[in-house]
Design a protein around this motif. Structure first.
Motif, short mmCIF file in Angstrom:
data_model
loop_
_atom_site.label_atom_id
_atom_site.label_comp_id
_atom_site.label_asym_id
_atom_site.label_seq_id
_atom_site.Cartn_x
_atom_site.Cartn_y
_atom_site.Cartn_z
N THR A 173 0.67 -1.18 0.03
CA THR A 173 -0.10 0.09 0.04
C THR A 173 0.81 1.14 0.16
O THR A 173 0.60 2.06 -0.67
N SER A 174 2.11 1.13 0.73
CA SER A 174 2.99 2.33 0.80
C SER A 174 3.42 2.72 -0.51
O SER A 174 3.50 3.91 -0.98
N MET A 175 3.65 1.63 -1.36
CA MET A 175 4.35 1.90 -2.68
C MET A 175 3.20 2.36 -3.54
O MET A 175 3.43 3.39 -4.48
N ILE A 176 2.00 1.73 -3.51
CA ILE A 176 0.86 2.32 -4.32
C ILE A 176 0.46 3.82 -4.21
O ILE A 176 0.52 4.56 -5.05
N THR A 177 0.63 4.24 -2.84
CA THR A 177 0.21 5.56 -2.62
C THR A 177 1.29 6.37 -2.97
O THR A 177 1.39 7.66 -3.50
N LEU A 178 2.59 5.97 -2.86
CA LEU A 178 3.78 6.88 -3.30
C LEU A 178 3.62 6.91 -4.92
O LEU A 178 3.75 7.98 -5.13
N VAL A 179 3.43 5.88 -5.54
CA VAL A 179 3.57 6.22 -7.07
C VAL A 179 2.18 6.92 -7.34
O VAL A 179 2.18 7.86 -8.14
N ALA A 180 0.99 6.90 -6.65
CA ALA A 180 -0.20 7.70 -7.04
C ALA A 180 -0.05 9.08 -6.69
O ALA A 180 -0.64 9.80 -7.80
N ILE A 181 0.58 9.60 -5.89
CA ILE A 181 0.68 10.97 -5.63
C ILE A 181 1.91 11.76 -6.49
O ILE A 181 1.73 12.69 -6.90
N PHE A 182 2.75 10.88 -7.04
CA PHE A 182 3.81 11.39 -7.87
C PHE A 182 3.53 11.13 -9.54
O PHE A 182 3.99 11.80 -10.09
N LEU A 183 2.62 10.34 -9.66
CA LEU A 183 2.20 9.94 -11.07
C LEU A 183 1.81 11.24 -11.72
O LEU A 183 2.40 11.38 -13.07
N PRO A 184 0.71 12.11 -11.31
CA PRO A 184 0.46 13.04 -11.95
C PRO A 184 1.67 14.29 -12.47
O PRO A 184 1.66 14.55 -13.75
N ALA A 185 2.40 14.13 -11.35
CA ALA A 185 3.79 15.13 -11.85
C ALA A 185 4.46 14.63 -12.80
O ALA A 185 4.75 15.46 -13.69
N TRP A 186 5.02 13.35 -12.96
CA TRP A 186 5.55 12.67 -13.99
C TRP A 186 4.76 12.81 -15.23
O TRP A 186 5.41 13.29 -16.18
N LEU A 187 3.36 12.59 -15.28
CA LEU A 187 2.84 12.78 -16.72
C LEU A 187 2.63 14.12 -17.16
O LEU A 187 2.90 14.29 -18.47
N LEU A 188 2.86 15.36 -16.17
CA LEU A 188 2.77 16.55 -16.55
C LEU A 188 4.29 17.00 -17.16
O LEU A 188 4.42 17.55 -18.04
N VAL A 189 5.28 16.41 -16.62
CA VAL A 189 6.53 16.56 -17.00
C VAL A 189 6.98 16.13 -18.45
O VAL A 189 7.12 16.61 -19.30
N VAL A 190 6.33 14.75 -18.68
CA VAL A 190 6.44 13.98 -19.82
C VAL A 190 5.53 14.80 -20.89
O VAL A 190 6.02 14.94 -22.18
N GLY A 191 4.33 15.47 -20.28
CA GLY A 191 3.58 15.70 -21.41
C GLY A 191 3.70 17.26 -21.76
O GLY A 191 3.52 17.89 -22.94
N LEU A 192 4.23 18.06 -20.90
CA LEU A 192 4.61 19.48 -21.17
C LEU A 192 6.00 19.85 -21.77
O LEU A 192 5.98 20.71 -22.29
N LEU A 193 6.96 19.10 -21.13
CA LEU A 193 8.37 19.75 -21.64
C LEU A 193 8.60 19.72 -22.95
O LEU A 193 9.08 20.26 -23.42
N PRO A 194 8.14 18.62 -23.87
CA PRO A 194 8.53 18.49 -25.46
C PRO A 194 7.73 20.06 -26.00
O PRO A 194 8.37 20.59 -26.57
N PHE A 195 6.49 20.37 -25.47
CA PHE A 195 5.94 21.60 -26.30
C PHE A 195 6.65 22.76 -25.66
O PHE A 195 6.79 23.62 -26.28
N TRP A 196 7.12 22.76 -24.32
CA TRP A 196 7.91 23.73 -23.61
C TRP A 196 9.11 24.03 -24.32
O TRP A 196 9.66 24.94 -24.57
#
Length: 427
Positions: A326-349
């Motif tokens: 559960t600790s691993m799941i919650t850790l990934v869950a809270i950081f996942l949106p940050a990673w998706l935004l970096v991957v999604g925004l950095l190429p256009f930026w």
């Protein structure tokens, strides 16, 4: 002969002399990225702004893999986007050096040390007594002041070389000191961009800016679609899931996706996510928050503690395994949106920042970022750590050590913690 992939201190050619597309293969290996960020994850005390200072010292000042301008552009993007700003900067550096896999190994190295410690504490329901390590924390805070001051000095010298940009930085700092809110932060960055459009067009050179690394626009769009889709899918899944697992994932994902400002700003969202439903009691929540202040790395690793505390149990009934998962799941869950935004925004930026008008705007944003760093250096870093002339002397020593490169940052952190402990014993 030294193997660059096995030696984290190996310094290949600067990024300016290596083709960005070839960096992962011929300059920076994924293992090296991981080891560098692992060391940062073990030694980066002081909170998000200090982390940004540590990153700059490692990748801009020491290794010269990124320019000050490119680094400031990345910091500005992460200030705009929701999520943990310092962790997103680390992911962005990893992505610039090693693509998507580089962003993942950078996050893993930087996050793993504090996440493991906090998960263990969560499993044991152990509160952290800050009084027992007051001296250590004092030493670490003073080192953090020196790190941030050194980063500010270097960035100001590089990004505010004329009166116009120096004035922009001073105005930005004054606004943030007067009104230290997320809205003011957005206003300062946006104002810096508009001022750059108007005042700094003549400062833009005609030399094309090399991209940090080649990236796929298709992959970026997919990441952004996934970011928004999960905001809709997870609540629906939680509604139909009887086990409660998706409710937990949704609570942590939403906390990571909707927080602006990062760091301590996430605490109210996490409290609403886990305390209000009764998953974790207030005492356990506050104990974990105290422990988070005593470990290096990002504050968002608090999620590892909360995840472990959700299903705490004895070894006989499999509680330890459940808590760890559960600790691993919650850790990934809270950081996942940050990673998706970096991957999604950095190429256009990366593409937008090459346009002439945008480059002028980025000059203004970079100056505003210097002002933001100056404001945070004053409050809460300076005001929270400096209490007498002894503290000022310690910060001055840390600054000189970094300025003259007498020792690496990680060694300075260790000496600061040890000296703080000794001083506390003598007192």
């Amino acid at each position: 002969m030294t193997n660059p992939d096995s030696d984290p201190d190996f310094d290949p050619a600067p990024v300016s002399s290596v083709s960005p597309a070839l960096l992962p293969e011929n300059g920076v290996g994924l293992w090296q990225i991981f080891m560098i960020f692992l060391r940062l994850g073990l030694t980066s005390f002081g909170g998000p702004v200090a982390h940004i200072g540590y990153f700059r010292e490692e990748f801009v000042a020491r290794r010269k893999w990124l320019s000050d301008a490119a680094y400031a552009d990345l910091v500005a993007l992460c200030q705009f986007a929701p999520g943990p700003a310092s962790s997103q900067v680390g992911m962005g550096i990893g992505m610039a050096l090693g693509g998507v896999r580089g962003s993942l190994v950078a996050w893993l190295g930087f996050t793993m040390p504090s996440a493991i410690v906090l998960a263990v504490l969560g499993m044991a329901f152990v509160g952290f007594d800050l009084a027992s390590v007051d001296g250590v924390l004092r030493g670490l805070k003073l080192v953090a002041v020196g790190v941030v001051a050194h980063a500010l000095f270097g960035m100001a010298r590089s990004l505010c070389p004329d009166i116009a940009r120096a004035v922009l930085a001073i105005v930005a700092a004054a606004i943030m000191i007067a009104s230290n809110t997320v809205l003011a932060q957005f206003a300062v960055i946006l104002g810096g961009m508009l001022a750059g459009f108007v005042m700094l067009r003549a400062k833009v050179d005609d030399h094309p800016m090399a991209p940090m690394a080649p990236r796929s626009a298709t992959g970026a769009i997919a990441a952004l679609c996934c970011f928004f889709a999960l905001l809709v899918i997870l609540p629906l899944a939680a509604h139909f899931d009887q086990s409660g697992l998706f409710a937990v994932i949704d609570g942590f994902y939403r906390s990571g996706a909707l927080v602006f400002g990062g760091g301590h700003v996430v605490l109210p969202l996490l409290e609403n996510a886990v305390v209000d439903p009764g998953w974790v009691d207030t005492q356990t929540f506050l104990a974990g928050y105290g422990a988070t202040q005593a470990v290096p790395g990002p504050i968002f690793t608090f999620a590892a503690y909360l995840g472990a505390a959700l299903h705490n149990g004895s070894a006989t009934d499999g509680g330890i395994v459940i808590s760890a998962v559960t600790s691993m799941i919650t850790l990934v869950a809270i950081f996942l949106p940050a990673w998706l935004l970096v991957v999604g925004l950095l190429p256009f930026w990366d593409r937008v920042r090459h346009i002439g008008a945008m480059r002028a705007g980025l000059l203004g944003i970079n100056a505003a970022v210097v002002g933001l760093l100056a404001a945070v250096l004053y409050d809460p870093i300076w005001t929270g750590a400096i209490h007498d002339m002894f503290d000022i002397g310690c910060v001055a020593i840390a600054f000189v050590v970094l300025q003259w490169r007498i020792m690496p940052v990680w060694a300075l952190v260790g000496i600061g913690a040890g000296a703080g402990y000794v001083v506390a014993l003598l007192a």
